[in-house]
Design a protein around this motif. Structure first.
Motif, PDB file in Angstrom:
ATOM      1  N   GLU A  68       0.874  -1.393  -0.095  1.00  0.00           N
ATOM      2  CA  GLU A  68      -0.219  -0.060  -0.392  1.00  0.00           C
ATOM      3  C   GLU A  68       0.879   1.560  -0.174  1.00  0.00           C
ATOM      4  O   GLU A  68       2.381   1.088   0.383  1.00  0.00           O
ATOM      5  N   ASP A  69       0.217   2.428  -0.240  1.00  0.00           N
ATOM      6  CA  ASP A  69       0.640   3.545  -0.055  1.00  0.00           C
ATOM      7  C   ASP A  69       0.490   4.914   0.566  1.00  0.00           C
ATOM      8  O   ASP A  69       0.856   5.748   0.577  1.00  0.00           O
ATOM      9  N   SER A  70       0.229   4.309   1.359  1.00  0.00           N
ATOM     10  CA  SER A  70      -0.373   5.780   2.616  1.00  0.00           C
ATOM     11  C   SER A  70       1.323   4.793   4.217  1.00  0.00           C
ATOM     12  O   SER A  70       1.150   3.476   4.174  1.00  0.00           O
ATOM     13  N   ASP A  71       1.922   5.846   4.499  1.00  0.00           N
ATOM     14  CA  ASP A  71       2.337   5.212   5.804  1.00  0.00           C
ATOM     15  C   ASP A  71       1.326   4.584   7.317  1.00  0.00           C
ATOM     16  O   ASP A  71       1.156   5.310   7.548  1.00  0.00           O
ATOM     17  N   PRO A  72       1.541   2.944   7.334  1.00  0.00           N
ATOM     18  CA  PRO A  72       0.756   2.862   8.183  1.00  0.00           C
ATOM     19  C   PRO A  72       0.875   2.842   9.742  1.00  0.00           C
ATOM     20  O   PRO A  72      -0.397   3.217  10.099  1.00  0.00           O
ATOM     21  N   SER A  73       2.332   3.659  10.288  1.00  0.00           N
ATOM     22  CA  SER A  73       1.875   4.043  11.345  1.00  0.00           C
ATOM     23  C   SER A  73       1.595   5.891  11.825  1.00  0.00           C
ATOM     24  O   SER A  73       0.785   5.665  12.267  1.00  0.00           O
ATOM     25  N   THR A  74       1.270   6.434  10.701  1.00  0.00           N
ATOM     26  CA  THR A  74       0.480   8.220  10.699  1.00  0.00           C
ATOM     27  C   THR A  74      -0.899   7.820   9.721  1.00  0.00           C
ATOM     28  O   THR A  74      -1.072   8.897   9.911  1.00  0.00           O
ATOM     29  N   GLY A  75      -0.858   7.026   9.526  1.00  0.00           N
ATOM     30  CA  GLY A  75      -2.175   6.913   7.650  1.00  0.00           C
ATOM     31  C   GLY A  75      -2.023   8.511   6.676  1.00  0.00           C
ATOM     32  O   GLY A  75      -2.487   8.049   5.839  1.00  0.00           O
ATOM     33  N   GLN A  76      -0.622   9.095   6.809  1.00  0.00           N
ATOM     34  CA  GLN A  76      -0.891   9.661   5.140  1.00  0.00           C
ATOM     35  C   GLN A  76       0.062   8.983   4.684  1.00  0.00           C
ATOM     36  O   GLN A  76       0.485   8.016   4.058  1.00  0.00           O
ATOM     37  N   GLY A  97      -2.361   4.631 -10.135  1.00  0.00           N
ATOM     38  CA  GLY A  97      -2.470   3.588 -11.007  1.00  0.00           C
ATOM     39  C   GLY A  97      -1.333   3.389 -12.017  1.00  0.00           C
ATOM     40  O   GLY A  97      -0.581   2.721 -12.221  1.00  0.00           O
ATOM     41  N   THR A  98      -1.204   4.167 -12.753  1.00  0.00           N
ATOM     42  CA  THR A  98      -0.391   4.145 -14.118  1.00  0.00           C
ATOM     43  C   THR A  98       0.882   4.057 -13.708  1.00  0.00           C
ATOM     44  O   THR A  98       1.867   3.690 -13.960  1.00  0.00           O
ATOM     45  N   GLN A  99       1.509   5.123 -12.937  1.00  0.00           N
ATOM     46  CA  GLN A  99       2.838   4.876 -12.306  1.00  0.00           C
ATOM     47  C   GLN A  99       2.857   3.740 -11.110  1.00  0.00           C
ATOM     48  O   GLN A  99       4.247   3.152 -11.930  1.00  0.00           O
ATOM     49  N   TYR A 100       2.520   3.128 -10.989  1.00  0.00           N
ATOM     50  CA  TYR A 100       2.744   2.029 -10.575  1.00  0.00           C
ATOM     51  C   TYR A 100       2.942   0.849 -11.246  1.00  0.00           C
ATOM     52  O   TYR A 100       3.855  -0.071 -10.956  1.00  0.00           O
ATOM     53  N   LEU A 101       2.156   1.199 -12.279  1.00  0.00           N
ATOM     54  CA  LEU A 101       1.689  -0.283 -12.802  1.00  0.00           C
ATOM     55  C   LEU A 101       3.455  -0.204 -14.081  1.00  0.00           C
ATOM     56  O   LEU A 101       3.964  -0.833 -14.363  1.00  0.00           O
ATOM     57  N   ASP A 102       3.354   1.090 -14.000  1.00  0.00           N
ATOM     58  CA  ASP A 102       5.213   1.021 -15.209  1.00  0.00           C
ATOM     59  C   ASP A 102       6.261   0.873 -14.505  1.00  0.00           C
ATOM     60  O   ASP A 102       7.379   0.593 -15.030  1.00  0.00           O
ATOM     61  N   ALA A 103       6.119   1.133 -13.049  1.00  0.00           N
ATOM     62  CA  ALA A 103       7.253   0.991 -11.967  1.00  0.00           C
ATOM     63  C   ALA A 103       7.273  -0.826 -11.409  1.00  0.00           C
ATOM     64  O   ALA A 103       8.119  -1.652 -10.796  1.00  0.00           O
ATOM     65  N   CYS A 160      -1.334  -4.892 -11.326  1.00  0.00           N
ATOM     66  CA  CYS A 160      -2.351  -5.239 -11.014  1.00  0.00           C
ATOM     67  C   CYS A 160      -2.365  -3.901  -9.389  1.00  0.00           C
ATOM     68  O   CYS A 160      -1.840  -3.370  -9.048  1.00  0.00           O
ATOM     69  N   VAL A 161      -3.285  -2.414  -9.530  1.00  0.00           N
ATOM     70  CA  VAL A 161      -3.666  -1.711  -8.635  1.00  0.00           C
ATOM     71  C   VAL A 161      -5.115  -1.495  -8.071  1.00  0.00           C
ATOM     72  O   VAL A 161      -6.005  -2.010  -8.629  1.00  0.00           O
ATOM     73  N   TYR A 162      -5.271  -1.414  -6.722  1.00  0.00           N
ATOM     74  CA  TYR A 162      -6.286  -1.501  -5.770  1.00  0.00           C
ATOM     75  C   TYR A 162      -6.247  -0.039  -5.622  1.00  0.00           C
ATOM     76  O   TYR A 162      -6.376   0.011  -4.068  1.00  0.00           O
ATOM     77  N   PRO A 163      -6.815   1.226  -5.899  1.00  0.00           N
ATOM     78  CA  PRO A 163      -7.898   2.044  -5.466  1.00  0.00           C
ATOM     79  C   PRO A 163      -8.665   1.823  -4.311  1.00  0.00           C
ATOM     80  O   PRO A 163      -9.914   1.886  -4.461  1.00  0.00           O
ATOM     81  N   ILE A 164      -8.509   1.455  -3.028  1.00  0.00           N
ATOM     82  CA  ILE A 164      -9.744   1.073  -1.853  1.00  0.00           C
ATOM     83  C   ILE A 164      -9.983   2.163  -1.577  1.00  0.00           C
ATOM     84  O   ILE A 164      -9.915   2.799  -1.714  1.00  0.00           O
ATOM     85  N   GLY A 165     -11.371   2.244  -1.225  1.00  0.00           N
ATOM     86  CA  GLY A 165     -12.187   2.791  -0.327  1.00  0.00           C
ATOM     87  C   GLY A 165     -13.462   3.636  -1.426  1.00  0.00           C
ATOM     88  O   GLY A 165     -13.883   4.276  -0.946  1.00  0.00           O
ATOM     89  N   HIS A 220       6.814   6.036  -3.389  1.00  0.00           N
ATOM     90  CA  HIS A 220       6.347   4.559  -3.877  1.00  0.00           C
ATOM     91  C   HIS A 220       6.134   3.807  -4.865  1.00  0.00           C
ATOM     92  O   HIS A 220       6.398   2.759  -4.862  1.00  0.00           O
ATOM     93  N   ALA A 221       6.583   4.351  -6.032  1.00  0.00           N
ATOM     94  CA  ALA A 221       6.549   3.888  -7.397  1.00  0.00           C
ATOM     95  C   ALA A 221       7.945   3.119  -7.298  1.00  0.00           C
ATOM     96  O   ALA A 221       8.814   2.280  -7.689  1.00  0.00           O
TER      97      ALA A 221
END
Length: 279
Positions: free
Chosen positions: A130-138, A190-196, A200-205, A145-146
């Motif tokens: 995932e692309d947020s920091d679990p400790s801060t939620g940011q 999503g586009t940047q992560y696929l390029d990296a 698959c990408v998961y836009p949660i929520g 992340h890419a």
């Protein structure tokens, strides 16, 4: 749903990750991501629930970090020791013959090479990052992340490991700007992560059909969505929208444990034996 894979194998060690069974499972998992015919993953949390999913006919097994942390006695958000999480992943992978993908949060602060080596040793062939920091939620910067995803992919290639990477996008979950800005961020990320190197990408929520369709049409690769209780969309609806993967997260565990808790409390309140089987 058809089952895939052969007889159950033991988890592979880092030195055995190039063995055909491991590669075949990764290939099979990747091939199940079909737009309009989504891979449905009823997220499990241990070997017993994984076996139930396979017995029901699901062709792959995924875990939920929230549900896994709960059975280990920790909160979600990388609070559980990584060794315990990896041991749990190995038990799930050993228990079933189908491909296993693990919700690995943001990698538990492991260096990419160590992450790949230790993760591959479990026998699981896919992971969420995932692309947020679990400790801060940011939210983490998209480029940062890419680069992390690219480093994980490079480490896997170097070690001869074929990992199916599902890159979770938290723009909606963290409410990053207006609804329009969240959508734009999800598409760009999503586009940047696929390029990296993500598969698959998961836009949660997010389960609004118009937003889901916009993401599917704009993101050049498989899109994963969450099957939430707040949504009126069915699995058939997600298929029509072109989704490639549907996850349940901790919903099934919460439903099951909710039923168990209600039954136990009701039995105690009524002064009944909670373990007496009704006939």
């Amino acid at each position: 749903m058809s089952r895939i894979g052969g007889p159950r194998e033991e988890p592979c060690s880092a030195g055995a990750t190039g063995d055909p069974p491991y590669r075949d499972k990764a290939t099979a998992l990747r091939a199940l991501h079909v737009p309009g015919k989504p891979l449905v993953l009823p997220n499990v949390w241990d070997a017993a629930s994984a076996r139930l999913a396979v017995a029901a006919g699901f062709p792959a097994v995924a875990t939920s970090s929230f549900a896994t942390a709960a059975i280990l006695g920790y909160d979600d958000g990388e609070a559980a020791p990584v060794g315990e999480v990896l041991a749990g992943a190995a038990r799930v992978a050993r228990a079933v013959h189908v491909p296993v993908t693990i919700d690995f949060e943001r990698g538990y602060r492991l260096d990419p090479a160590e992450l790949v080596e230790r993760f591959a040793a479990t026998g699981a062939v896919g992971l969420n990052l995932e692309d947020s920091d679990p400790s801060t939620g940011q939210l983490v910067e998209a480029t940062e992340h890419a680069e992390f995803l690219a480093a994980v992919r490079a480490a896997a290639t170097s070690l001869g490991v074929d990992l199916v990477i599902n890159a979770r996008i938290d723009a909606f979950l963290r409410r990053a700007g207006s609804p329009g800005e969240q959508l734009a961020a999800a598409i760009a990320r999503g586009t940047q992560y696929l390029d990296a190197g993500a598969d698959c990408v998961y836009p949660i929520g997010q389960a609004d059909p118009a937003v889901v369709r916009a993401m599917v049409e704009a993101i050049p690769g498989p899109v994963n969505v969450g099957y939430g209780r707040q949504s009126d969309l069915s699995l058939a609806d997600f298929a029509v929208l072109g989704v490639s993967r549907v996850s349940f997260g901790p919903t099934l565990q919460q439903h099951l444990y909710g039923k168990l808790g209600a039954a136990l409390f009701a039995a105690v309140a009524a002064d009944r034996d909670p373990f007496q089987v009704e006939r």
